[in-house]
Design a protein around this motif. Structure first.
Motif, PDB file in Angstrom:
ATOM      1  N   ALA A 112     -15.861  67.689 -45.146  1.00 45.29           N
ATOM      2  CA  ALA A 112     -17.232  67.428 -44.703  1.00 45.29           C
ATOM      3  C   ALA A 112     -18.122  68.662 -44.800  1.00 45.29           C
ATOM      4  O   ALA A 112     -18.959  68.917 -43.949  1.00 45.29           O
ATOM      5  CB  ALA A 112     -17.225  66.894 -43.261  1.00 45.29           C
ATOM      6  N   THR A 113     -17.962  69.406 -45.883  1.00 39.96           N
ATOM      7  CA  THR A 113     -18.726  70.652 -46.036  1.00 39.96           C
ATOM      8  C   THR A 113     -20.225  70.402 -46.069  1.00 39.96           C
ATOM      9  O   THR A 113     -20.989  71.113 -45.427  1.00 39.96           O
ATOM     10  CB  THR A 113     -18.342  71.342 -47.367  1.00 39.96           C
ATOM     11  N   ARG A 114     -20.639  69.374 -46.831  1.00 42.56           N
ATOM     12  CA  ARG A 114     -22.082  69.136 -46.970  1.00 42.56           C
ATOM     13  C   ARG A 114     -22.711  68.689 -45.654  1.00 42.56           C
ATOM     14  O   ARG A 114     -23.837  69.019 -45.349  1.00 42.56           O
ATOM     15  CB  ARG A 114     -22.333  68.078 -48.060  1.00 42.56           C
ATOM     16  N   PRO A 120     -13.637  66.670 -37.717  1.00 43.85           N
ATOM     17  CA  PRO A 120     -13.422  65.692 -38.791  1.00 43.85           C
ATOM     18  C   PRO A 120     -14.603  64.731 -38.876  1.00 43.85           C
ATOM     19  O   PRO A 120     -15.156  64.314 -37.847  1.00 43.85           O
ATOM     20  CB  PRO A 120     -12.152  64.958 -38.335  1.00 43.85           C
ATOM     21  N   LYS A 121     -14.995  64.376 -40.106  1.00 44.49           N
ATOM     22  CA  LYS A 121     -16.181  63.527 -40.286  1.00 44.49           C
ATOM     23  C   LYS A 121     -16.064  62.200 -39.532  1.00 44.49           C
ATOM     24  O   LYS A 121     -17.059  61.663 -39.041  1.00 44.49           O
ATOM     25  CB  LYS A 121     -16.435  63.270 -41.768  1.00 44.49           C
ATOM     26  N   GLY A 122     -14.846  61.677 -39.433  1.00 39.97           N
ATOM     27  CA  GLY A 122     -14.634  60.407 -38.728  1.00 39.97           C
ATOM     28  C   GLY A 122     -15.103  60.444 -37.284  1.00 39.97           C
ATOM     29  O   GLY A 122     -15.358  59.401 -36.673  1.00 39.97           O
ATOM     30  N   LEU A 402     -22.110  58.705 -45.593  1.00 41.03           N
ATOM     31  CA  LEU A 402     -22.615  59.874 -44.860  1.00 41.03           C
ATOM     32  C   LEU A 402     -22.080  61.129 -45.543  1.00 41.03           C
ATOM     33  O   LEU A 402     -20.896  61.437 -45.456  1.00 41.03           O
ATOM     34  CB  LEU A 402     -22.125  59.821 -43.407  1.00 41.03           C
ATOM     35  N   LYS A 403     -22.956  61.823 -46.252  1.00 41.58           N
ATOM     36  CA  LYS A 403     -22.525  63.004 -47.016  1.00 41.58           C
ATOM     37  C   LYS A 403     -23.239  64.274 -46.564  1.00 41.58           C
ATOM     38  O   LYS A 403     -22.641  65.329 -46.503  1.00 41.58           O
ATOM     39  CB  LYS A 403     -22.839  62.817 -48.514  1.00 41.58           C
ATOM     40  N   ASN A 404     -24.567  64.155 -46.322  1.00 43.07           N
ATOM     41  CA  ASN A 404     -25.381  65.365 -46.184  1.00 43.07           C
ATOM     42  C   ASN A 404     -25.859  65.608 -44.760  1.00 43.07           C
ATOM     43  O   ASN A 404     -25.893  64.692 -43.938  1.00 43.07           O
ATOM     44  CB  ASN A 404     -26.591  65.255 -47.123  1.00 43.07           C
TER      45      ASN A 404
END
Ligand code: UTP
Length: 471
Positions: A112-114, A120-122, A402-404
């Protein structure tokens, strides 16, 4: 001394590959730090890294592939010419779900760097009104589908060394959001080291740690097998596994229609696509070459050159139209067959900026690309699959990754929330409830998984004029 012996053992492992700089700070490390570094070094196959580095400039010849590429056979949204109707597909999928033949793979090992989120992104609170996390949304859909079909739907959840501990603790803290303990199999993917782009030397993240990152979502196959997940699926009598990524809360998880098309077509691997809205949209392109499906990445990843992406048919439609949204169904026997083949999933080269310590122990935060990472992609299984099919979905309804980070242009928390709210407002309107424009609404998966189910459970009432969570 044991520690001298350890150093000698590691030296013998590293020296033949010119990687003994990894022990440069050994003398200054504590016994615990030495153990940790030794464990990381032992987990790496240095001959594999050398071979991958040697081949780093052999780019796959995308032009060749694409020159012969046609549009994939697809089940289109306008179902008129599809061999099976949506109703037939839904019925076939529902039967398989009720028979307990379907499991779910959720991949959540990325860094989830961006997004710039420190967990954790979750765990990201994405839901527009309740603030539920991505994990909660996906798992509640599985729990609700299990109730609807009267069957168990086990979840195989992939983490990585970067996300494992926090994910496990989070799920335990929340009682797995209602999923039975025996229906959750958490497994951790492998890591690969980043190497210096100019020399091939493995980078140190710190004096006692390698610069490691997860080996790509293609790591799912090896990790599912080595963790006993594939065996577990077989033991439970699962025939198909529905695959999704953690970052898209709009996925119809284990949805009967997609599963049904996959089964009716006797496909070994089915994949959802959207009709690209822009020729240069940053999604993988699904193409058909010599009767096999392939995904060709977008241009930044040595992918589809712009001029080919822009080609149009005589009716003005895009020649290469199908964008992958990384939702698949896998036949379990196919996964077992592929897990036996070392060549099924090649490593791809990604040139990145990777922070590290140099030979003097100085921390370097590079301004330019300095390193190479190696990653596998799960969609590289596509050309191996018999009777693979492509199923088109509506991006507005099924694709909100969900990226950014907040404030960026696309795929941000704001855009994802707006899309979720719009989809749920549509369900409410179909059920006869007015929703004022720009009012956030959210429907719990535990109340309804789709518009039809909502219409059965809710009676038309007064208009919704303020943010509302229906549960
Ligand atoms: P992305 O490549 O978009 O990565 O992964 P990411 O972690 O979400 O974000 P960035 O690139 O660091 O900003 C797409 C999906 O694949 C999973 C991610 O967790 C996400 O669900 N993934 C990716 C893995 O499980 N393992 C990996 O090694 C890479």
């Amino acid at each position: 001394m044991i520690e001298d012996r350890m150093r000698d053992e590691l030296q013998a492992l590293l020296a033949p590959h010119g990687q003994d700089h990894l022990l440069a700070f050994w003398e200054g490390l504590s016994p615990a730090q030495r153990e940790a570094l030794a464990a990381e070094i032992r987990s790496i196959d240095f001959s594999q890294i050398a071979a991958l580095y040697d081949k780093r400039d052999v780019v796959e010849n995308v032009r060749d592939l694409v020159a012969r590429a046609g549009s994939p056979r697809a089940f289109r949204l306008d179902a008129a010419r599809n061999p099976f109707s949506p109703d037939e597909a839904r019925q076939r999928g529902a039967d398989a779900l009720a028979a307990g033949q379907i499991g779910v793979i959720l991949v959540a090992g990325g860094q989830a760097t961006r997004l710039g989120f420190d967990h954790p992104k979750g765990m990201f609170p994405i839901a527009p009104v309740s603030g539920k996390s991505l994990f909660q949304i996906h798992i509640e859909k599985i729990v609700a589908a299990g109730k609807r079909y009267g069957a168990r739907i086990p979840l195989y959840l992939m983490t990585s060394p970067a996300t494992h501990e926090e994910t496990v603790a989070f799920l335990e803290r929340h009682d797995r959001f209602g999923l039975a303990e025996e229906d959750l199999h958490v497994f951790c993917q492998a890591a690969m080291p980043a190497v210096d782009a100019a020399s091939g030397k493995v980078l140190l993240h710190a004096p006692d740690r390698l610069a490691l990152s997860p080996d790509g979502h293609g790591g799912t196959l090896a990790a599912l097998r080595s963790s006993g997940g594939l065996e577990d699926a077989r033991r439970r009598g699962l025939a198909q596994l529905f695959y999704l990524q953690v970052d898209n809360p709009l996925v119809d998880v284990a949805g009967p229609e997609f599963v049904g098309y996959h089964l009716l077509a006797e496909s070994e691997l089915s994949t959802q696509v959207i009709a690209k809205r822009d020729p240069l949209e940053r999604v993988g392109n699904v193409v058909e070459v010599d009767g096999r499906l392939h995904v060709v990445e977008y241009v930044e990843y040595n992918g589809l050159p712009d001029e080919i992406a822009r080609r149009r048919n005589s009716d003005g439609s895009l020649a290469i139209w199908a964008g992958s949204i990384a939702v698949h169904v896998f036949d379990v026997a196919f996964l077992e067959r592929m897990a036996d083949r070392a060549d099924a999933l090649p490593f791809h080269v990604a040139r990145k900026k990777v922070a590290h310590v140099d030979s003097r122990g100085t921390h370097i935060q590079p301004a330019e690309t300095n390193a190479i990472k190696f990653e596998r992609f799960i969609f590289d299984l596509l050309p191996w699959a018999a009777r693979a099919i492509v199923v088109e979905v509506d991006p507005a309804r099924a694709f909100a990754p969900l990226k950014n980070a907040p404030g960026k242009k696309t795929d941000t928390p704001e855009t994802v929330r707006a899309q979720m709210a719009a989809e749920h407002a549509g369900w409410l309107r179909r059920a006869g409830i007015e929703v004022a424009d720009d009012v956030a609404v959210e429907i719990s998966p535990l109340l309804a998984l789709d518009a039809d189910e909502l219409a059965k459970k809710i009676t038309p009432g007064s208009p919704v004029t303020k943010p509302t969570y229906f549960c």
